[in-house]
Design a protein around this motif. Structure first.
Motif, PDB file in Angstrom:
ATOM      1  N   THR A 136      -6.179  -6.411   0.600  1.00  0.00           N
ATOM      2  CA  THR A 136      -7.491  -6.637   1.204  1.00  0.00           C
ATOM      3  C   THR A 136      -7.602  -8.077   1.710  1.00  0.00           C
ATOM      4  O   THR A 136      -8.089  -8.324   2.821  1.00  0.00           O
ATOM      5  CB  THR A 136      -8.605  -6.358   0.178  1.00  0.00           C
ATOM      6  OG1 THR A 136      -8.515  -5.015  -0.286  1.00  0.00           O
ATOM      7  CG2 THR A 136      -9.980  -6.576   0.805  1.00  0.00           C
TER       8      THR A 136
ATOM      9  N   LEU B 218      -6.344   0.367  -1.835  1.00  0.00           N
ATOM     10  CA  LEU B 218      -6.014  -0.904  -1.204  1.00  0.00           C
ATOM     11  C   LEU B 218      -6.136  -2.013  -2.253  1.00  0.00           C
ATOM     12  O   LEU B 218      -7.235  -2.383  -2.660  1.00  0.00           O
ATOM     13  CB  LEU B 218      -6.958  -1.200  -0.033  1.00  0.00           C
ATOM     14  CG  LEU B 218      -6.504  -2.313   0.915  1.00  0.00           C
ATOM     15  CD1 LEU B 218      -5.267  -1.865   1.695  1.00  0.00           C
ATOM     16  CD2 LEU B 218      -7.616  -2.702   1.879  1.00  0.00           C
TER      17      LEU B 218
ATOM     18  N   VAL C 293       0.840  -1.202   0.000  1.00  0.00           N
ATOM     19  CA  VAL C 293       0.000   0.000   0.000  1.00  0.00           C
ATOM     20  C   VAL C 293       0.875   1.253   0.000  1.00  0.00           C
ATOM     21  O   VAL C 293       1.574   1.525   0.985  1.00  0.00           O
ATOM     22  CB  VAL C 293      -0.928   0.028   1.234  1.00  0.00           C
ATOM     23  CG1 VAL C 293      -1.814   1.273   1.205  1.00  0.00           C
ATOM     24  CG2 VAL C 293      -1.780  -1.229   1.288  1.00  0.00           C
TER      25      VAL C 293
ATOM     26  N   LEU D  64      -1.497   4.761   5.508  1.00  0.00           N
ATOM     27  CA  LEU D  64      -2.164   3.493   5.794  1.00  0.00           C
ATOM     28  C   LEU D  64      -2.499   3.444   7.274  1.00  0.00           C
ATOM     29  O   LEU D  64      -1.657   3.729   8.120  1.00  0.00           O
ATOM     30  CB  LEU D  64      -1.242   2.330   5.431  1.00  0.00           C
ATOM     31  CG  LEU D  64      -1.653   0.939   5.919  1.00  0.00           C
ATOM     32  CD1 LEU D  64      -2.898   0.466   5.189  1.00  0.00           C
ATOM     33  CD2 LEU D  64      -0.507  -0.054   5.725  1.00  0.00           C
TER      34      LEU D  64
ATOM     35  N   HIS E 127     -12.534  -1.758   3.434  1.00  0.00           N
ATOM     36  CA  HIS E 127     -11.624  -0.651   3.142  1.00  0.00           C
ATOM     37  C   HIS E 127     -12.382   0.661   3.008  1.00  0.00           C
ATOM     38  O   HIS E 127     -13.500   0.707   2.487  1.00  0.00           O
ATOM     39  CB  HIS E 127     -10.877  -0.956   1.835  1.00  0.00           C
ATOM     40  CG  HIS E 127     -10.239   0.239   1.209  1.00  0.00           C
ATOM     41  ND1 HIS E 127     -10.671   0.768   0.008  1.00  0.00           N
ATOM     42  CD2 HIS E 127      -9.218   1.035   1.629  1.00  0.00           C
ATOM     43  CE1 HIS E 127      -9.940   1.826  -0.290  1.00  0.00           C
ATOM     44  NE2 HIS E 127      -9.054   1.999   0.671  1.00  0.00           N
TER      45      HIS E 127
END
Length: 264
Positions: free
Chosen positions: A225, A220, A200, A204, A242
């Protein structure tokens, strides 16, 4: 005539012999410590080891101290013994910093300084009240230096490994206001963020809410995920999916229940 920010910072630091810098492991405090070590007689560094501090940050402080020959002491600040902190009220940061600075002041032979910069003064930061109560100095503020400028100073010193570090507030900032601060929650947050970091880009956050776990990031990837969902399942937590990164989304003010946008 405009005075170079680094010269202004040197002027401030040279008036603080036996200065102790509170080093958290982020770019602000590490850059301050690096600068102070060069110009302050009797300089020393203190770092608080705590469940709210990512182990990677503690290791970074140790590495810098070893590499640059800083006199470093590791301490336990004791905030987890304070039920006011553990209750996670909207001013949790005040109780955390009160414990931290009281412990550090007792271990310091001279003035104590933090890496607070000009940008921090516009935030809601109860910890600054605790700093004032314990006489903590803020050399970056006194020298008129903001976040962008201190990053430039880090680059100027060749500290490329920290100059671009993203903002990393304490792990407790990921826990929704009002939920009790538990070491196992902070360990979970750190584990998930460390696992996803390589997947990522940018900011974050792994948020722990009353309903479950939310991963916040501008983007994401599917792989990230899946990793987050697997970690939640393994830990027996509900994965809520997310959301786009929103600064301070775990923080709610009393009465209004409005999110404050100046927290991690």
């Amino acid at each position: 005539m405009t005075i170079d920010p680094l010269i202004r910072l040197h002027d401030v630091l040279c008036e603080l012999p036996n200065l102790t810098v509170a080093v958290s492991g982020g770019v602000d405090s590490l850059t301050l410590a690096f600068t102070a070590a060069r110009v302050v007689p009797g300089f020393s560094a203190l770092h608080a080891v705590s469940p709210s501090v990512p182990p990677a940050a503690t290791q970074r402080v140790k590495d810098y101290a070893l590499r640059h020959n800083w006199p470093l002491k590791l301490i336990e600040s004791g905030e987890f013994n304070d039920e006011r902190y553990r209750a996670n009220p909207h001013d949790r940061c005040y109780f955390c910093k009160s414990n931290l600075y009281a412990t550090m002041a007792a271990r310091s032979s001279g003035p104590l300084a933090s890496g607070t910069n000009l940008d921090d003064l516009g935030d809601y930061r109860p910890g600054l009240i605790a700093a004032k109560e314990h006489g903590v100095r803020h050399p970056f503020v006194e020298a008129g230096i903001d976040k962008a400028t201190l990053r430039q100073i880090a680059v100027q010193f060749g500290l490329a490994d920290i100059a671009a570090l993203p903002a990393q507030p304490c792990l407790a900032s990921r826990i929704m206001t009002g939920l009790r601060i538990a070491p196992e929650d902070l360990e979970f947050v750190d584990k998930v963020e460390a696992l996803l970091r390589d997947h990522v880009p940018g900011d974050l956050r792994c948020r722990v809410t009353a309903d479950g776990v939310v991963i916040e990031a501008d983007h994401l990837p599917t792989t990230a995920t899946a990793l987050a969902a697997a970690q939640c399942q393994k830990a027996g937590r509900i994965f809520l999916g997310h959301k786009p990164y929103q600064r301070g989304s775990a923080f709610v003010l009393p009465d209004t229940l409005e999110a404050d946008q100046h927290h991690g």
